[in-house]
Design a protein around this motif. Structure first.
Motif, PDB file in Angstrom:
ATOM      1  N   GLU A 136       0.833  -1.206   0.000  1.00 31.95           N
ATOM      2  CA  GLU A 136       0.000   0.000   0.000  1.00 31.95           C
ATOM      3  C   GLU A 136       0.863   1.250   0.000  1.00 31.95           C
ATOM      4  OE1 GLU A 136      -2.522  -0.409   3.376  1.00 31.95           O
ATOM      5  OE2 GLU A 136      -3.894  -1.795   2.375  1.00 31.95           O
ATOM      6  N   GLU A 137       1.958   1.242   0.764  1.00 24.72           N
ATOM      7  CA  GLU A 137       2.840   2.400   0.804  1.00 24.72           C
ATOM      8  C   GLU A 137       3.546   2.617  -0.526  1.00 24.72           C
ATOM      9  OE1 GLU A 137       5.511   2.454   4.096  1.00 24.72           O
ATOM     10  OE2 GLU A 137       3.907   2.235   5.566  1.00 24.72           O
ATOM     11  N   THR A 138       3.978   1.548  -1.165  1.00 23.80           N
ATOM     12  CA  THR A 138       4.625   1.704  -2.476  1.00 23.80           C
ATOM     13  C   THR A 138       3.626   2.185  -3.510  1.00 23.80           C
ATOM     14  OG1 THR A 138       4.274  -0.638  -2.964  1.00 23.80           O
ATOM     15  CG2 THR A 138       6.413  -0.017  -2.045  1.00 23.80           C
ATOM     16  N   ALA A 139       2.380   1.735  -3.414  1.00 22.80           N
ATOM     17  CA  ALA A 139       1.356   2.198  -4.344  1.00 22.80           C
ATOM     18  C   ALA A 139       1.053   3.665  -4.100  1.00 22.80           C
ATOM     19  CB  ALA A 139       0.090   1.365  -4.203  1.00 22.80           C
ATOM     20  N   SER A 142       4.005   5.654  -5.507  1.00 20.88           N
ATOM     21  CA  SER A 142       4.190   5.555  -6.955  1.00 20.88           C
ATOM     22  C   SER A 142       3.192   6.411  -7.714  1.00 20.88           C
ATOM     23  CB  SER A 142       4.107   4.108  -7.418  1.00 20.88           C
ATOM     24  OG  SER A 142       2.796   3.613  -7.191  1.00 20.88           O
ATOM     25  N   VAL A 143       2.025   6.668  -7.122  1.00 22.68           N
ATOM     26  CA  VAL A 143       1.028   7.499  -7.769  1.00 22.68           C
ATOM     27  C   VAL A 143       1.364   8.956  -7.480  1.00 22.68           C
ATOM     28  CG1 VAL A 143      -1.414   8.085  -7.879  1.00 22.68           C
ATOM     29  CG2 VAL A 143      -0.722   5.719  -7.510  1.00 22.68           C
ATOM     30  N   LYS A 144       1.712   9.662  -8.526  1.00 20.24           N
ATOM     31  CA  LYS A 144       2.056  11.074  -8.359  1.00 20.24           C
ATOM     32  C   LYS A 144       0.914  11.922  -8.889  1.00 20.24           C
ATOM     33  CE  LYS A 144       6.968  10.255  -8.840  1.00 20.24           C
ATOM     34  NZ  LYS A 144       8.173  10.519  -9.632  1.00 20.24           N
ATOM     35  N   PRO A 145       0.532  12.921  -8.135  1.00 25.34           N
ATOM     36  CA  PRO A 145      -0.568  13.772  -8.618  1.00 25.34           C
ATOM     37  C   PRO A 145      -0.084  14.625  -9.799  1.00 25.34           C
ATOM     38  CG  PRO A 145       0.314  14.609  -6.542  1.00 25.34           C
ATOM     39  CD  PRO A 145       0.991  13.297  -6.815  1.00 25.34           C
ATOM     40  N   THR A 146      -0.968  14.781 -10.739  1.00 22.74           N
ATOM     41  CA  THR A 146      -0.624  15.605 -11.897  1.00 22.74           C
ATOM     42  C   THR A 146      -0.958  17.057 -11.579  1.00 22.74           C
ATOM     43  OG1 THR A 146      -2.823  15.212 -12.827  1.00 22.74           O
ATOM     44  CG2 THR A 146      -1.049  13.728 -13.513  1.00 22.74           C
ATOM     45  N   VAL A 147      -0.069  17.932 -11.953  1.00 23.29           N
ATOM     46  CA  VAL A 147      -0.240  19.348 -11.697  1.00 23.29           C
ATOM     47  C   VAL A 147      -0.558  20.017 -13.016  1.00 23.29           C
ATOM     48  CG1 VAL A 147       0.861  21.442 -10.870  1.00 23.29           C
ATOM     49  CG2 VAL A 147       1.394  19.233  -9.813  1.00 23.29           C
ATOM     50  N   LYS A 148      -1.686  20.712 -13.061  1.00 20.18           N
ATOM     51  CA  LYS A 148      -2.082  21.420 -14.275  1.00 20.18           C
ATOM     52  C   LYS A 148      -1.559  22.854 -14.216  1.00 20.18           C
ATOM     53  CE  LYS A 148      -6.268  18.795 -15.023  1.00 20.18           C
ATOM     54  NZ  LYS A 148      -7.704  18.867 -15.217  1.00 20.18           N
ATOM     55  N   LYS A 149      -1.080  23.297 -15.321  1.00 23.78           N
ATOM     56  CA  LYS A 149      -0.573  24.676 -15.399  1.00 23.78           C
ATOM     57  C   LYS A 149      -1.514  25.554 -16.167  1.00 23.78           C
ATOM     58  CE  LYS A 149       4.259  23.635 -14.962  1.00 23.78           C
ATOM     59  NZ  LYS A 149       5.572  23.815 -15.521  1.00 23.78           N
TER      60      LYS A 149
END
Length: 149
Positions: A136-139, A142-149
């Protein structure tokens, strides 16, 4: 007043302890079932490879006896499967197993007759929980939030 709190809280504490005990007993039973099924799966794979080698004439008598014993275990499991589809299976299966023990006939496959110590089962439960937390911690990382510009 203090005595009232102790008397009042005791049944709640006993209920919590009983619930935890039942949960642990259920987890132990499920882990023991998982271990037995994994062992049965491994033995069946080994049996199939021995039979495959037998068709090519590359097997010893000891291996063939081992494969035949596993085949008998599979037939035992299929025999209990018949009782699983009947009504009142939670009653009939333990009854058949108990009658088999009483008469002297082994009804369960060999992998289900092995009783592991509770400490080993508890160790497996803790190990599975640690693996689950690590995955669960690796998941999560590993999921990075996408930042909108």
């Amino acid at each position: 007043m203090r005595l009232y709190k102790v008397i009042h809280r005791a049944p709640i504490r006993v209920a919590k302890i009983t619930t935890k005990r039942q949960q642990l007993r259920f987890k132990r039973a499920m882990v023991a079932l998982k271990i037995a099924l994994a062992q049965e799966k491994q033995e069946t794979k080994e049996m199939l490879t021995i039979y495959r080698r037998y068709t090519q004439g590359e097997v010893s008598k000891e291996d063939l006896q081992k494969a035949n014993a596993q085949f008998v275990d599979i037939l035992k499991g299929l025999g209990l499967g018949v009782f699983a589809v009947l009504p009142f299976a939670p009653v009939t299966i333990p009854l058949v197993v108990k009658l088999g023990q009483w008469v002297g006939v082994d009804v369960l496959p060999s992998s289900f007759n092995i009783n592991k110590p509770l400490k080993d089962i508890d160790r497996i439960i803790v190990q599975e929980q640690l693996e689950k937390q690590a995955s669960e911690e690796t998941a999560k990382h590993s999921v990075k939030p996408t930042v909108k510009k």
